[in-house]
Design an enzyme around this catalytic site. Structure first.
Site, short mmCIF file in Angstrom:
data_model
loop_
_atom_site.label_atom_id
_atom_site.label_comp_id
_atom_site.label_asym_id
_atom_site.label_seq_id
_atom_site.Cartn_x
_atom_site.Cartn_y
_atom_site.Cartn_z
N ASP A 160 0.84 -1.20 0.00
CA ASP A 160 0.00 0.00 0.00
C ASP A 160 0.88 1.25 0.00
OD1 ASP A 160 -2.46 -1.62 0.41
OD2 ASP A 160 -1.46 -2.09 2.29
N HIS A 188 -4.51 -3.47 6.71
CA HIS A 188 -4.35 -3.72 5.28
C HIS A 188 -5.70 -4.18 4.74
CE1 HIS A 188 -3.06 -5.06 1.39
NE2 HIS A 188 -3.57 -6.24 1.63
P1 NAI Z 1 -2.07 -18.05 -4.09
O1 NAI Z 1 -3.45 -18.63 -3.90
O2 NAI Z 1 -1.47 -17.97 -5.43
O3 NAI Z 1 -1.05 -18.84 -3.16
C1 NAI Z 1 -1.32 -19.13 -1.83
C2 NAI Z 1 -0.60 -20.43 -1.52
O4 NAI Z 1 -0.75 -20.64 -0.12
C3 NAI Z 1 -1.19 -21.64 -2.24
O5 NAI Z 1 -0.16 -22.36 -2.89
C4 NAI Z 1 -1.81 -22.44 -1.10
O6 NAI Z 1 -1.77 -23.83 -1.33
C5 NAI Z 1 -0.90 -22.03 0.05
N1 NAI Z 1 -1.46 -22.33 1.37
C6 NAI Z 1 -2.75 -22.33 1.78
N2 NAI Z 1 -2.83 -22.74 3.05
C7 NAI Z 1 -1.57 -22.97 3.47
C8 NAI Z 1 -1.01 -23.42 4.70
N3 NAI Z 1 -1.79 -23.70 5.74
N4 NAI Z 1 0.33 -23.55 4.79
C9 NAI Z 1 1.12 -23.30 3.73
N5 NAI Z 1 0.64 -22.88 2.53
C10 NAI Z 1 -0.68 -22.72 2.41
O7 NAI Z 1 -2.14 -16.61 -3.38
P2 NAI Z 1 -1.16 -15.38 -3.52
O8 NAI Z 1 -1.61 -14.52 -4.64
O9 NAI Z 1 0.24 -15.86 -3.50
O10 NAI Z 1 -1.51 -14.59 -2.18
C11 NAI Z 1 -1.19 -15.11 -0.91
C12 NAI Z 1 -1.86 -14.29 0.18
O11 NAI Z 1 -1.33 -12.96 0.20
C13 NAI Z 1 -3.37 -14.15 0.07
O12 NAI Z 1 -3.93 -14.29 1.37
C14 NAI Z 1 -3.54 -12.71 -0.39
O13 NAI Z 1 -4.79 -12.18 0.01
C15 NAI Z 1 -2.41 -12.05 0.35
N6 NAI Z 1 -1.98 -10.75 -0.17
C16 NAI Z 1 -1.60 -9.80 0.74
C17 NAI Z 1 -1.14 -8.58 0.35
C18 NAI Z 1 -0.74 -7.55 1.36
O14 NAI Z 1 -0.46 -6.43 0.93
N7 NAI Z 1 -0.67 -7.83 2.65
C19 NAI Z 1 -1.06 -8.23 -1.08
C20 NAI Z 1 -1.44 -9.28 -1.97
C21 NAI Z 1 -1.89 -10.50 -1.51
#
Ligand code: NAI
Length: 333
Positions: A160, A188
């Site tokens: 952000d 966030h």
């Molecule tokens: P993605 O869906 O591509 O990858 C998430 C991965 O986490 C998947 O491979 C899934 O299998 C794995 N996962 C789920 N439960 C798990 C567990 N208990 N232990 C280990 N791995 C686990 O999602 P992406 O795009 O990589 O985003 C990840 C997270 O980051 C989401 O929650 C998203 O909302 C968040 N996010 C946060 C931002 C921020 O600024 N704080 C910005 C963008 C995304």
């Protein structure tokens, strides 16, 4: 002189943010060019095949600092002796899911990971929670890792901040590096308060307050705030997938500054445990401006917030308190 390798865990390692983040970490963007690393990659059992592909690509990147890569679905293996933890993996919000359902799924994940950090990680591990709801996930994780100081758990609002900085740079038509000290306050989420009141912009070689450089108070209060708040949704609408490259870059920026310190006269925003500064509720993970020295962050004090800012902080603080109450009620149910 090369240092001894450190263990770094990335969760959600088979996901899209990790796909960009792992390369940045493994090539030295975060811990520096003299710090070899062992990468511990955690994901869930169904993703082990995909993760194997990521491990192959990391090998094929031929990165001298990367000493070992350990893919696993076992938190005990993943968190062993780690000095830095990027907690990216989380349960995504699905259609029709209420905040309570999302919190409930994530409380379980961050409870397990907090417990594993408590038992197996180094006691000075620095934890960055990226997975949403990031602030409250960080709070839960810390609650289950009582032997690790609360200051070592942070949530990511750097994306952000970077978005806000980019908006100001574009508006004033200066390079991004000429903009500093934009603040993200609070959660966030869409209640976050992107605040340029204390920011500086270098125009024609001279630093000046962002408010004077922008010369458009109405834009700062309305267009700027809502563009930053809704940027994630705009990226999803365009890309059909959520921000990943920029989220990975922000995670790398956050951890680099935490390990290596903030530049003189500059602060960055991080979700950290609130001590009540600026009227924020105590005991929630709230994004504040911080400076970092010797691996320790400190909330910047003495900034004057106007009534508009105070009201915005109140709204985002209230949301964090509500999330905390809901998360605790899930734990105690
Ligand atoms: P993605 O869906 O591509 O990858 C998430 C991965 O986490 C998947 O491979 C899934 O299998 C794995 N996962 C789920 N439960 C798990 C567990 N208990 N232990 C280990 N791995 C686990 O999602 P992406 O795009 O990589 O985003 C990840 C997270 O980051 C989401 O929650 C998203 O909302 C968040 N996010 C946060 C931002 C921020 O600024 N704080 C910005 C963008 C995304």
């Amino acid at each position: 002189m090369m240092n001894e390798p450190i263990n770094v865990v990335v969760t959600g390692a088979a996901g899209q943010i990790a796909y960009s983040l792992l390369y940045m970490v493994a090539k030295g963007d975060v811990f520096g060019p003299s710090q070899p690393i062992i990468l511990r990659l955690l994901d869930i059992p169904p993703m082990m095949g995909v993760l194997e592909g990521v491990v192959m690509e990391l090998a094929d990147c031929a990165l001298p600092l990367l000493k070992e890569v350990i893919p696993t679905a076992d938190p005990i293996v993943a968190f062993k002796d780690v000095s830095a933890a990027f907690l990216v993996g989380a349960m995504p919000r699905k259609q029709g899911m209420e905040r309570k359902d999302l919190l409930s799924a994530n409380v379980k994940i961050f409870k397990v990971q907090g417990e594993a950090l408590d038992k197996y990680a180094k006691k000075d591990v620095k934890v960055l929670v990226v997975g949403n709801p990031a602030n409250t996930n960080a709070l839960i994780c810390s609650k289950y890792a009582p032997s690790i100081p609360k200051e070592n758990f942070t949530a990511m609002t750097r994306l952000d901040q970077n978005r806000a900085q980019a908006q100001i740079a574009a508006k004033v038509n200066v390079p991004i590096a000429n903009v500093s000290n934009v603040i993200i306050w609070g959660n966030h989420s869409s209640t976050q308060f992107p605040d340029a009141s204390h920011a500086t912009v270098i125009v024609d070689g001279k630093p000046q307050p962002a408010i004077e450089a922008v010369k458009d108070g109405d834009w700062l209060r309305n267009v700027f705030v809502s563009t930053v708040q809704k940027r994630g949704a705009a990226v999803i609408a365009a890309r059909k997938m959520s921000s990943a490259m920029s989220a990975a870059k922000a995670a790398a920026d956050h951890m680099r500054d935490w390990f290596q310190g903030t530049p003189p006269n500059q602060f960055v925003s991080m979700g950290v445990v609130s001590d009540g500064s600026y009227g924020a509720p105590k005991g929630v993970v709230f994004s504040f401006p911080v400076t970092i020295k010797n691996g320790k962050w400190e909330i910047v004090q003495g900034l004057q917030n106007d009534d508009f800012a105070k009201e915005m902080l109140k709204i985002t603080g209230k949301e964090l308190e509500e999330e905390k109450v809901e998360a605790i009620s899930i734990i105690e149910a």
